[in-house]
Each structure stands twice: as structure tokens, then as C-alpha cells.
Design a protein around this motif. Structure first.
Motif, PDB file in Angstrom:
ATOM      1  N   VAL A 129       0.840  -1.208   0.000  1.00 57.23           N
ATOM      2  CA  VAL A 129       0.000   0.000   0.000  1.00 57.23           C
ATOM      3  C   VAL A 129       0.869   1.250   0.000  1.00 57.23           C
ATOM      4  O   VAL A 129       0.392   2.340  -0.323  1.00 57.23           O
ATOM      5  CB  VAL A 129      -0.979   0.044   1.194  1.00 57.23           C
ATOM      6  N   THR A 130       2.142   1.109   0.349  1.00 56.20           N
ATOM      7  CA  THR A 130       3.052   2.244   0.270  1.00 56.20           C
ATOM      8  C   THR A 130       3.471   2.507  -1.171  1.00 56.20           C
ATOM      9  O   THR A 130       3.958   3.590  -1.489  1.00 56.20           O
ATOM     10  CB  THR A 130       4.299   2.016   1.128  1.00 56.20           C
ATOM     11  N   LEU A 131       3.306   1.516  -2.032  1.00 57.12           N
ATOM     12  CA  LEU A 131       3.601   1.665  -3.455  1.00 57.12           C
ATOM     13  C   LEU A 131       2.392   2.181  -4.214  1.00 57.12           C
ATOM     14  O   LEU A 131       2.519   2.981  -5.141  1.00 57.12           O
ATOM     15  CB  LEU A 131       4.030   0.316  -4.043  1.00 57.12           C
ATOM     16  N   ALA A 132       1.221   1.711  -3.820  1.00 55.30           N
ATOM     17  CA  ALA A 132      -0.038   2.121  -4.453  1.00 55.30           C
ATOM     18  C   ALA A 132      -1.132   2.075  -3.391  1.00 55.30           C
ATOM     19  O   ALA A 132      -1.735   1.019  -3.168  1.00 55.30           O
ATOM     20  CB  ALA A 132      -0.384   1.191  -5.617  1.00 55.30           C
ATOM     21  N   PRO A 133      -1.378   3.182  -2.688  1.00 57.87           N
ATOM     22  CA  PRO A 133      -2.396   3.202  -1.629  1.00 57.87           C
ATOM     23  C   PRO A 133      -3.743   2.710  -2.130  1.00 57.87           C
ATOM     24  O   PRO A 133      -4.193   3.084  -3.215  1.00 57.87           O
ATOM     25  CB  PRO A 133      -2.448   4.674  -1.224  1.00 57.87           C
ATOM     26  N   MET A 134      -4.359   1.830  -1.341  1.00 54.75           N
ATOM     27  CA  MET A 134      -5.652   1.281  -1.732  1.00 54.75           C
ATOM     28  C   MET A 134      -6.758   1.920  -0.912  1.00 54.75           C
ATOM     29  O   MET A 134      -6.528   2.388   0.205  1.00 54.75           O
ATOM     30  CB  MET A 134      -5.664  -0.236  -1.560  1.00 54.75           C
ATOM     31  N   ALA A 139      -6.074   4.413   7.360  1.00 55.30           N
ATOM     32  CA  ALA A 139      -5.293   4.413   8.592  1.00 55.30           C
ATOM     33  C   ALA A 139      -4.103   3.454   8.492  1.00 55.30           C
ATOM     34  O   ALA A 139      -2.987   3.782   8.892  1.00 55.30           O
ATOM     35  CB  ALA A 139      -6.180   4.042   9.775  1.00 55.30           C
ATOM     36  N   TYR A 140      -4.363   2.273   7.968  1.00 51.40           N
ATOM     37  CA  TYR A 140      -3.298   1.282   7.802  1.00 51.40           C
ATOM     38  C   TYR A 140      -2.218   1.814   6.864  1.00 51.40           C
ATOM     39  O   TYR A 140      -1.013   1.719   7.159  1.00 51.40           O
ATOM     40  CB  TYR A 140      -3.887  -0.013   7.250  1.00 51.40           C
ATOM     41  N   THR A 141      -2.644   2.390   5.736  1.00 51.82           N
ATOM     42  CA  THR A 141      -1.696   2.939   4.771  1.00 51.82           C
ATOM     43  C   THR A 141      -0.836   4.021   5.410  1.00 51.82           C
ATOM     44  O   THR A 141       0.385   4.053   5.234  1.00 51.82           O
ATOM     45  CB  THR A 141      -2.434   3.503   3.551  1.00 51.82           C
ATOM     46  N   ALA A 142      -1.469   4.902   6.165  1.00 48.84           N
ATOM     47  CA  ALA A 142      -0.730   5.988   6.815  1.00 48.84           C
ATOM     48  C   ALA A 142       0.303   5.449   7.794  1.00 48.84           C
ATOM     49  O   ALA A 142       1.434   5.948   7.865  1.00 48.84           O
ATOM     50  CB  ALA A 142      -1.704   6.920   7.534  1.00 48.84           C
ATOM     51  N   SER A 143      -0.057   4.408   8.544  1.00 42.80           N
ATOM     52  CA  SER A 143       0.877   3.843   9.519  1.00 42.80           C
ATOM     53  C   SER A 143       2.089   3.225   8.843  1.00 42.80           C
ATOM     54  O   SER A 143       3.208   3.290   9.360  1.00 42.80           O
ATOM     55  CB  SER A 143       0.163   2.796  10.397  1.00 42.80           C
ATOM     56  N   LYS A 144       1.876   2.636   7.684  1.00 40.35           N
ATOM     57  CA  LYS A 144       2.980   2.012   6.953  1.00 40.35           C
ATOM     58  C   LYS A 144       3.807   3.047   6.182  1.00 40.35           C
ATOM     59  O   LYS A 144       5.032   2.926   6.072  1.00 40.35           O
ATOM     60  CB  LYS A 144       2.439   0.946   5.999  1.00 40.35           C
ATOM     61  N   GLN A 145       3.134   4.082   5.649  1.00 37.31           N
ATOM     62  CA  GLN A 145       3.876   5.147   4.964  1.00 37.31           C
ATOM     63  C   GLN A 145       4.811   5.843   5.937  1.00 37.31           C
ATOM     64  O   GLN A 145       5.928   6.244   5.582  1.00 37.31           O
ATOM     65  CB  GLN A 145       2.894   6.167   4.371  1.00 37.31           C
ATOM     66  N   ILE A 147       6.411   4.522   8.372  1.00 33.79           N
ATOM     67  CA  ILE A 147       7.599   3.683   8.549  1.00 33.79           C
ATOM     68  C   ILE A 147       8.498   3.733   7.314  1.00 33.79           C
ATOM     69  O   ILE A 147       9.724   3.613   7.426  1.00 33.79           O
ATOM     70  CB  ILE A 147       7.200   2.234   8.899  1.00 33.79           C
ATOM     71  N   GLU A 148       7.921   3.929   6.142  1.00 33.59           N
ATOM     72  CA  GLU A 148       8.753   4.081   4.948  1.00 33.59           C
ATOM     73  C   GLU A 148       9.661   5.300   5.088  1.00 33.59           C
ATOM     74  O   GLU A 148      10.875   5.229   4.855  1.00 33.59           O
ATOM     75  CB  GLU A 148       7.862   4.213   3.702  1.00 33.59           C
ATOM     76  N   GLY A 149       9.086   6.435   5.475  1.00 30.69           N
ATOM     77  CA  GLY A 149       9.898   7.631   5.647  1.00 30.69           C
ATOM     78  C   GLY A 149      10.890   7.498   6.780  1.00 30.69           C
ATOM     79  O   GLY A 149      12.052   7.917   6.671  1.00 30.69           O
ATOM     80  N   PHE A 150      10.439   6.909   7.871  1.00 28.57           N
ATOM     81  CA  PHE A 150      11.301   6.668   9.035  1.00 28.57           C
ATOM     82  C   PHE A 150      12.511   5.826   8.642  1.00 28.57           C
ATOM     83  O   PHE A 150      13.658   6.144   8.990  1.00 28.57           O
ATOM     84  CB  PHE A 150      10.475   5.966  10.117  1.00 28.57           C
ATOM     85  N   THR A 151      12.264   4.754   7.899  1.00 30.80           N
ATOM     86  CA  THR A 151      13.341   3.829   7.529  1.00 30.80           C
ATOM     87  C   THR A 151      14.313   4.477   6.557  1.00 30.80           C
ATOM     88  O   THR A 151      15.537   4.318   6.686  1.00 30.80           O
ATOM     89  CB  THR A 151      12.749   2.549   6.914  1.00 30.80           C
ATOM     90  N   LYS A 166      16.663  -1.624   6.293  1.00 28.68           N
ATOM     91  CA  LYS A 166      16.041  -2.059   5.043  1.00 28.68           C
ATOM     92  C   LYS A 166      14.515  -2.076   5.160  1.00 28.68           C
ATOM     93  O   LYS A 166      13.962  -2.154   6.254  1.00 28.68           O
ATOM     94  CB  LYS A 166      16.526  -3.476   4.677  1.00 28.68           C
ATOM     95  N   LEU A 167      13.868  -2.041   4.007  1.00 27.40           N
ATOM     96  CA  LEU A 167      12.411  -2.129   3.918  1.00 27.40           C
ATOM     97  C   LEU A 167      12.012  -3.342   3.085  1.00 27.40           C
ATOM     98  O   LEU A 167      12.571  -3.569   2.008  1.00 27.40           O
ATOM     99  CB  LEU A 167      11.834  -0.885   3.225  1.00 27.40           C
ATOM    100  N   VAL A 168      11.029  -4.100   3.571  1.00 26.30           N
ATOM    101  CA  VAL A 168      10.400  -5.162   2.776  1.00 26.30           C
ATOM    102  C   VAL A 168       8.937  -4.774   2.593  1.00 26.30           C
ATOM    103  O   VAL A 168       8.236  -4.468   3.562  1.00 26.30           O
ATOM    104  CB  VAL A 168      10.521  -6.534   3.462  1.00 26.30           C
ATOM    105  N   GLU A 169       8.485  -4.786   1.343  1.00 27.11           N
ATOM    106  CA  GLU A 169       7.142  -4.310   1.003  1.00 27.11           C
ATOM    107  C   GLU A 169       6.306  -5.459   0.422  1.00 27.11           C
ATOM    108  O   GLU A 169       6.302  -5.685  -0.780  1.00 27.11           O
ATOM    109  CB  GLU A 169       7.250  -3.163  -0.009  1.00 27.11           C
ATOM    110  N   PRO A 170       5.601  -6.205   1.278  1.00 31.01           N
ATOM    111  CA  PRO A 170       4.802  -7.335   0.788  1.00 31.01           C
ATOM    112  C   PRO A 170       3.575  -6.883  -0.001  1.00 31.01           C
ATOM    113  O   PRO A 170       2.972  -5.841   0.296  1.00 31.01           O
ATOM    114  CB  PRO A 170       4.360  -8.049   2.078  1.00 31.01           C
TER     115      PRO A 170
END
Length: 248
Positions: A129-134, A139-145, A147-151, A166-170
Motif C-alpha cells: 500500500v506504500t507503493l499504491a495506496p488502496m 489508517a493502515y496505509t498511513a501507519s505504513k507510509q 515507517i517508509e519515511g522513518f526507515t 532495510k524495507l520489505v514491502e509485501p
């Protein structure tokens, strides 16, 4: 022999990742809120410890029991699916406590040890969802986004001390039941006004064109943990790889 601590190992990605690292000869500290010894093989290279990433005392106890680490995999996560308008802020906060602040707390706790040794890797598991928000997952997308910036920022900060981040994006895994972890039913968060909009979206979830398996994620985490290059992102699963290519 290296040691990895993985959060959220009771099922799904975390469980498979623990098995994967163990199969590759690592010492594995598999953590979960309610320990289940039965889900993992008995081995002198594998320990199961209780850990709630939202509680500082639980984090401290788990890390003390685990001993020196070579890798931390922040996998534990919860989700909430539904129209944001109908999502109680208490559930939004719960998602952030685990997905965002829990990851930050775990990472902050291991940094001094990794920095002092000038060695170690932190792998943060986010989502495609960090690649293409659904839709219906704001709320879930925001929480993961977050962590993307944090990482991405932390990778620069800790790289100065030879500590890798590192980041892993399932991608989308139909077998994952993360949306059930917040104690709220999806149908309760879809008001009548959103019903027509939501119906085809949920139908698409039921029959996805591409999916991600737990093995895909475990392999991506393994690759990320062992990667010595400056690469930051590791999409996991055919759908996540496709989304990453489109974004690039």
C-alpha cells in the motif's frame, strides 16, 4: 552463527520468516504477544519469547532475554479495513501504536548495541500500500507510509555507523487476517453510503490477479537482512514487484 529477533511470529509472514532463517542456520528468537511453542520446530537454535511491541517493559524484557543480536525484523502489525469516516479514532491509534510506534520503539532499543558494535541490520516490513495506496485502508496505509519515511531517513543516520536499515514491502496475501486484529468487524466500518463503492473493491480482493505468499515475504526479508549494498527497498510477491516497477 548469527541471531535474529523477529516480531509477530504467531502466524503469517513472521512465522514463515522465523522458519526460513532457522532453515538457513541462524539462531532465531521468535516473538509474539502470546507465545505458542507448537507453531515452530523444537531446536536449540530457536527460542520463543513473549513480546508486546506497544509496551516498553515487554520490549526491554524480550531484548534482555534474547541476548546479542545481529538482526531485528520488525514484522508485527495490525490493520483496520473500512471507510475512514466510520473508523473510530481509538482503532486508528491502535494501528499506529503497533505498526508505527512499536517499530520505532523496537528499533530505538537495539540501536545502541548495533552502533557500539558497528554492525547489525534492521528490516522493517511495511506493505505494497506504500507503493499504491488502496481505498478503505487509510489508517493502515498511513501507519505504513510513516515507517517508509522513518526507515529511509534512518538508513542514512545509521549508515554512518555501518548499521544497515532495510524495507520489505509485501503485496496482497489473501491468507493474512491482519484486519481482524483490531477487534472490529469490517462490515461495521462500511456505512450504507459506501456500500456501492466498497462492493467491487472487496470482490477484487476475493479474486486477485496476483498474490503474495508467506514464502515470498520470508525470502525477501532474508535477502534484505543479508544485503550489503545501499539498496533500501525489497518488494515481496509478484504484485508488489509489479507495483514497484510501475512506480519506478
Amino acid at each position: 552463527m548469527k541471531t535474529v529477533l523477529i516480531t509477530g511470529c504467531s502466524s503469517g509472514y513472521g512465522l514463515e520468516t522465523a522458519r526460513h532463517f532457522h532453515a538457513h542456520g541462524w539462531h532465531v528468537v521468535a516473538t509474539m504477544r502470546v507465545p505458542r511453542e507448537d507453531v515452530l520446530p523444537r531446536s536449540d537454535r530457536l527460542r520463543v519469547l513473549p513480546l508486546d511491541v506497544t509496551r516498553a517493559e515487554s520490549i526491554a524484557a524480550a531484548l534482555d532475554a534474547a541476548g546479542p543480536l545481529d538482526a531485528l525484523v520488525n514484522n508485527a502489525g495490525i490493520g483496520v479495513v473500512g471507510a475512514f469516516e466510520a473508523t473510530p479514532l481509538a482503532h486508528v491509534r491502535a494501528v499506529f501504536e503497533t505498526n508505527t510506534f512499536g517499530v520505532m520503539a523496537m528499533t530505538q532499543a537495539v540501536i545502541p548495541h548495533f552502533r557500539a558494535r558497528r554492525s547489525g541490520v534492521v528490516v522493517n516490513v511495511t506493505s505494497s500500500v506504500t507503493l499504491a495506496p488502496m481505498p478503505l485502508a487509510a489508517a493502515y496505509t498511513a501507519s505504513k507510509q510513516a515507517i517508509e519515511g522513518f526507515t529511509a531517513s534512518l538508513a542514512h543516520e545509521l549508515g554512518h555507523f555501518d548499521v544497515r536499515v532495510k524495507l520489505v514491502e509485501p503485496g496482497y496475501a489473501p491468507t493474512t487476517r491482519f484486519a481482524h486484529n483490531c477487534g472490529v468487524r469490517v462490515e461495521d466500518l462500511i456505512p450504507e453510503a459506501y456500500a456501492a463503492f466498497a462492493a467491487p473493491i472487496f470482490a477484487g480482493y476475493a479474486k486477485p490477479a496476483l498474490v503474495t505468499t508467506e514464502a515470498d515475504v520470508a525470502e525477501a526479508v532474508w535477502q534484505a537482512a543479508n544485503d550489503r549494498s545501499g539498496r533500501l527497498r525489497f518488494p515481496a510477491g509478484a504484485d508488489a514487484v509489479a507495483l514497484a516497477e510501475v512506480r519506478a
